[in-house]
Every structure is written in C-alpha cells, then in structure tokens.
Design an enzyme around this catalytic site. Structure first.
Site, PDB file in Angstrom:
ATOM      1  N   GLU A   1      -6.506  -7.901  -0.479  1.00  0.00           N
ATOM      2  CA  GLU A   1      -6.892  -7.903   1.035  1.00  0.00           C
ATOM      3  C   GLU A   1      -8.752  -7.468   0.945  1.00  0.00           C
ATOM      4  OE1 GLU A   1      -4.852  -5.120   3.429  1.00  0.00           O
ATOM      5  OE2 GLU A   1      -2.959  -5.863   3.371  1.00  0.00           O
TER       6      GLU A   1
ATOM      7  N   GLU B   1       0.779  -1.260  -0.063  1.00  0.00           N
ATOM      8  CA  GLU B   1       0.099   0.110   0.086  1.00  0.00           C
ATOM      9  C   GLU B   1       0.967   1.414  -0.004  1.00  0.00           C
ATOM     10  OE1 GLU B   1      -4.189  -1.275   1.802  1.00  0.00           O
ATOM     11  OE2 GLU B   1      -2.874  -0.279   3.267  1.00  0.00           O
TER      12      GLU B   1
END
Length: 586
Positions: free
Chosen positions: A234, A158
């Site tokens: 995710e 991320e």
C-alpha cells in the site's frame, strides 16, 4: 502455462525478473458498467497489475447468503483485468479495513457477542471456512497457473496492528490452500518492526505499507524479509475523508519523488489508491480512537484517477516516473465531459412518519434492543416508547451513532456519539417518544470491530428505567415501487423541508452522463436516484457534491429522492459541472 514465483531477489514471471506496478481498484466502490473504463485507465498510466480487496460483507449481507451477481461479480471484474492484458492481486480478508463498514467483516457474525474476531476461535474460523469455500473457487480458476490474471493472494491484512497469533494465520493459510489457491501468498503490515514481526509467518512473503521515507521503510522491511523482492503493498498516495474534517490531499511532487525512490531500488508497488471510488449506500466505515468519526460517501482518496474517472496531475506525475522503469502506452485517457448543469425542484414532500408501514414491520420488546438483535446490519431503526409528565429526562448508556428525537411528532433534539450526547430533556407532559437511530458506519479498524449498533441500555428517566419499547427497522437500501408511489402523492410545493421528511422530484437530463449533485441549504440525510441509494450527505463537509455515476442516469423522468433528517432551507437542489470535495489544510 505461465508461472509466477518469488525468487531469491525478484518476482519471477515465466522465470524472468518482474517488477509489479499495481494499483488498488475496489470493484465494490465502482459501478460495474465503469469497471472496464477504470481498468483501462490504469493500464494507460503504466500499471501492469490491478489489486482489489474483497469485502466479505458485500457478498454476505445476511446469514446464509453469498452473492456474486451484478456489482458483486468478482469473476467478471477479474476477467476484465485479464482482457486489458493486466495481472491481478486479490486480498480476500477476511478483514480488509479499507475504511469499509466493519472492515469487511459481516456484522451478523458477531450478533451474539461470543464469536471471536480475527482469532483462531472455532466459530470465527468456521465462518471464514464457509466464506472461502464460496469465494476462493472464483479466484482459483483465474490464477496465472490456470491461464488467468491472478499473481498473488494476501493472507489477512495488517494483522500485526491487531494480533500476533501464528496459529490463526496458519489456519487461514490452510483454508486458502485447501480451496485451490496455488499462487504465492503474502502478508502486509506497516513498515514497523513490531508489526512486521507480529503480522506474518516465516515462510510467507512479507510486504509493507507506507507512503513516505521510502529508503528507511524498505530497510525496515528488509530486516524482516531478508531475501526476495521488496514490495510496498500500500503506497499511500492520498488519504480518506471523515465528516466534519478537511479534504485530505498529498502533493503530486512529493508522492512522485517517493515513488521514484521505490522503483529505483527495484521495489514493486501497489498504489493505495489508484482509483478510490465511492462508498455507495450504507457501506462507509468509521474510526474511533476516542472520538467516533464516520467516513464520507466520497472515497476519492486524492488518488491519481479521481472519483469520477478523470486524470489528475498526480496521474501524469506517476506516469512519468513509471515510464523510467517499465513501458508505458503512448495513449492518454480523454477527459470526461463536464456534468450537465441544472436545477431540480423537489416539489413533493412526505413525512417519514407517514410511510413507516411501507418501510418495515413494528416489533415490541420488554427491553431496549440493539440494531444487531433486530437483525439490522446497517441503516436506520425507529425506537418508540411512552413517557410520563414527570420523567423529565431520558438518557442512554450509549448511542451508536446518532438519534433524532421527537415527542408526539415535535422535535426534541439530537443524540450523537461523535459529540458525546446521550441525554435529552423531556417536556413536562406525557407522550410518545420516537427516536430515529442511525448506524453511521461500523468501526473498521482496531478493537471496536464487531461492536453492536443502536441504543444501548439501560434507558433511564429521572424516576425509572424504560423497558417497554417498540422498534421498526427501515428498509432504505432502495426506493421501492410502493414508496415511490407514495412520494409522488406527497404534498406539492417548494419550500423549507422539515426534519425526517422525504422530498422528491423528477427531471430530464443527458442519459449516461456523470452528474454532480449539490445540496446547499440542506443539512444531512440520504439521496436516491432512480431507486438506488447513492449514500449520505452532510453540511459538515468536507464534500459539497455527491457523485452520480452515469449508468444510473436516464434521459427522462429521473426520480431524485432526499431524506432530510434535520431540516433544509428550501426544496431545491442543483447539478453542477464539476465535483467539489471541500476545503483542504492548504
């Protein structure tokens, strides 16, 4: 030899389209004797892949160290995945977030304050290169191209939420490839246009993270990944807990609906989490977006497989959805037996002050040092100084993160980062000021990564700056034989337990059985069983029980130790049949 590639429309396993149905299972949050059980239960839910982060600081707890023994044996974990007939995705960081201490980055790397964080800064990259050189050969020899289970390796984590340096990402890619990684690389970012733009490289396959509004999120991802398979790296099917908040849950029905939409669109998925596990010891992270919130010891995450390995309604709901798209085994995991129920009297008490010499050596300073200056990367440090009768008050620039204060052994109060308290009123007398300072977990997300812990100066009274300090870092990762002997020789009796006191007792039970410890009437502190630090507890909640993995439990003479920091109503604890993770919003 098997192959795995990113095709024009799908992942290709041996040249055929393949939908990845994966679940996050962090080996570092599960007792190694239970890895095989958790992996098997993942397969029985219908998963074909296990994903794990690698926490750099779990392997490199101090400079020059890289451990792969016991709970750190990533190679063994991946071999167990392969033995179950499953594939693997490895996400080696260097930054992982994961609500893990410092987001997995070693605190020692930033001790002098001049090393870059998640940038192409030379010393940071040199440290990453050394880390990869020790870690990635373990992964490389287990790639699918070499007959192993590993399909994909992630490039950073991320990153679009933190930076936008393509130079940094390119350098990481070069380091990964130079250490023998041949399988496809991926990036993952939140399903947000700006983050997906910032966090990737044109030739590296992008994936997204989200937990709802599946169709919309996939459309966002497709704008940034025009070809190839869509994957939610995710799929947020739950959430983590922080001390003082409620226990977070997400409904199985809504999760299952969002999952169905994802799989029906041909997308691949990685559940975050399939099985959350536990933040044993001092491994929990923290968040600070204006207020500091340390993460709880339990990392149950409201996952399909609970913290102690039990099938949940969410597990069954996901299994049913998955069965519409890929084959699912007929077998269901058997429910674990209830925990033994018993009461244990912690009938030996020893003040922390009486055993300090067993826990660390005292150092003297002409300034106020941080934990990092002392080489203490987690846990507790005792600070001492002498105060005068007219000092009146003592205050610090910052407290990271909590300090229990005493004057000549008498309680003065508590300083707390979460509460914003940095000052104490002093009695009108001279004496020895002692502060037991706790690092409650390093921030794991955002710009506070790598910050120092401890007391930050200047330290001032009403009339002067205090520069003369004595410190002692406490070795509390385990109960040493010397400490166990001292605790066995403590004061006898079961009654109220004052703050900064060890209380211990011994008990017999069912060996190998999971236990659930309740500490009703206790306030906050640490718990060890048979020398192993289980983690922190707090009456703040939400969690009301602590998970004790069965492999730590023997049939006779189990040694339970509690360090109470503030004070307990009594010296008794209970083991109960089931976990209690606390109240929810509903």
């Amino acid at each position: 030899m098997p192959t795995f590639e990113i095709g024009a429309e799908a992942f290709l396993l041996d040249g055929r389209p393949h939908q990845v149905v994966s679940g996050a299972l962090h080996y570092f949050r599960v007792h190694p004797d239970l890895w095989a059980d958790r992996i098997r239960k993942a397969r029985l839910m219908g998963l074909n892949t296990i994903e794990t982060y690698v926490a750099w600081n779990f392997h490199s707890g101090r400079p020059g160290e890289f451990r792969t023994d016991g709970a750190r044996d990533l190679g063994r974990f991946l071999d167990l995945v392969a033995a179950e007939g499953m594939h693997a995705i490895v996400r080696p960081g260097p930054y992982i977030c994961a609500e893990w201490d410092n987001g997995g980055l070693p605190a020692w790397l930033f001790a002098d304050g001049s090393v870059g964080v998640r940038t192409a800064e030379p010393r940071f990259l040199a440290a990453v290169a050394d880390y990869y050189a020790q870690l990635l050969p373990v992964v490389a020899q287990r790639q699918i191209t070499r007959g192993g289970p590993v399909l994909l390796v992630q490039l950073e984590n991320e990153y679009g939420a933190y930076g936008d340096s393509t130079d940094y990402l390119t350098r990481l890619e070069g380091l990964i490839r130079s250490n023998g990684i041949e399988v496809p690389l991926i990036t993952c970012d939140q399903a947000d246009d700006e983050m997906l733009t910032r966090g990737g490289l044109p030739h590296v396959h992008r994936t997204a993270t989200f937990g709802s509004r599946t169709t919309e999120r996939l459309e966002t991802l497709r704008r940034h990944q025009p070809t190839g398979p869509l994957m939610c790296m995710e799929f947020w099917n739950g959430w983590f807990d922080s001390w003082g908040e409620h226990h977070h849950t997400a409904t199985a029905q809504q999760n299952a609906s969002d999952l169905d939409a994802l799989l029906a669109a041909g997308g691949s998925v990685n559940f975050y989490m399939f099985h959350g596990g536990t933040n044993f010891g001092f491994t929990n992270g923290a968040n600070d977006k204006g207020t500091y919130w340390p993460i709880t010891t339990s990392y149950d995450y409201d996952a399909p497989l609970s913290e102690h390995g039990a099938v949940t309604p969410k597990y069954l709901a996901f299994r049913e959805v998955i069965s519409r798209y890929v084959p699912v085994p007929d077998e269901l995991p058997a429910p674990p037996p209830p925990g033994p129920e018993l009461t244990v009297d912690l009938d030996r008490t020893v003040p922390l002050a009486d055993v300090l010499d067993l826990l660390g050596e005292e150092q003297t300073h002409d300034h106020l040092p941080t934990h990092d200056e002392l080489g203490r990367w987690s846990g507790f440090v005792v600070y001492e100084t002498d105060v005068a009768a007219d000092d009146a008050v003592v205050s610090f620039a910052e407290v990271r993160d909590r300090a229990v204060a005493q004057l000549d052994g008498q309680p003065l109060g508590v300083l707390s980062r979460s509460e914003g308290s940095r000052s104490l009123t002093l009695p009108d007398r001279a004496g020895r000021l002692r502060l037991l300072v706790e690092d409650q977990g390093r921030v794991n997300y955002g710009r506070r990564l790598g910050e120092a812990k401890g007391l930050l100066g200047p330290a001032r009274t009403a009339r002067r700056t205090i520069d003369a300090w004595r410190t002692r870092g406490l070795d509390l990762d385990e109960v040493s034989p010397a400490l166990a002997t001292a605790l066995d020789g403590g004061s006898v009796g079961v009654g109220p337990v004052p703050g900064t006191t060890f209380a211990s007792g011994r008990f017999d039970t069912v060996a190998g059985r999971d236990h659930f410890l309740r500490l009703d009437g206790w306030t906050r502190g640490l718990v060890w069983l048979n020398g192993t630090l289980l983690g922190r507890f707090s009456a703040q909640g939400p969690t009301r029980t602590m998970y004790v993995p069965g492999p730590l439990v023997r049939d006779a003479h189990n040694h339970l130790v509690v360090l109470e920091l503030q004070g307990a109503e009594h010296g008794t604890v209970r083991f109960v049949a089931e976990p209690d993770l606390g109240h929810t919003e509903r």
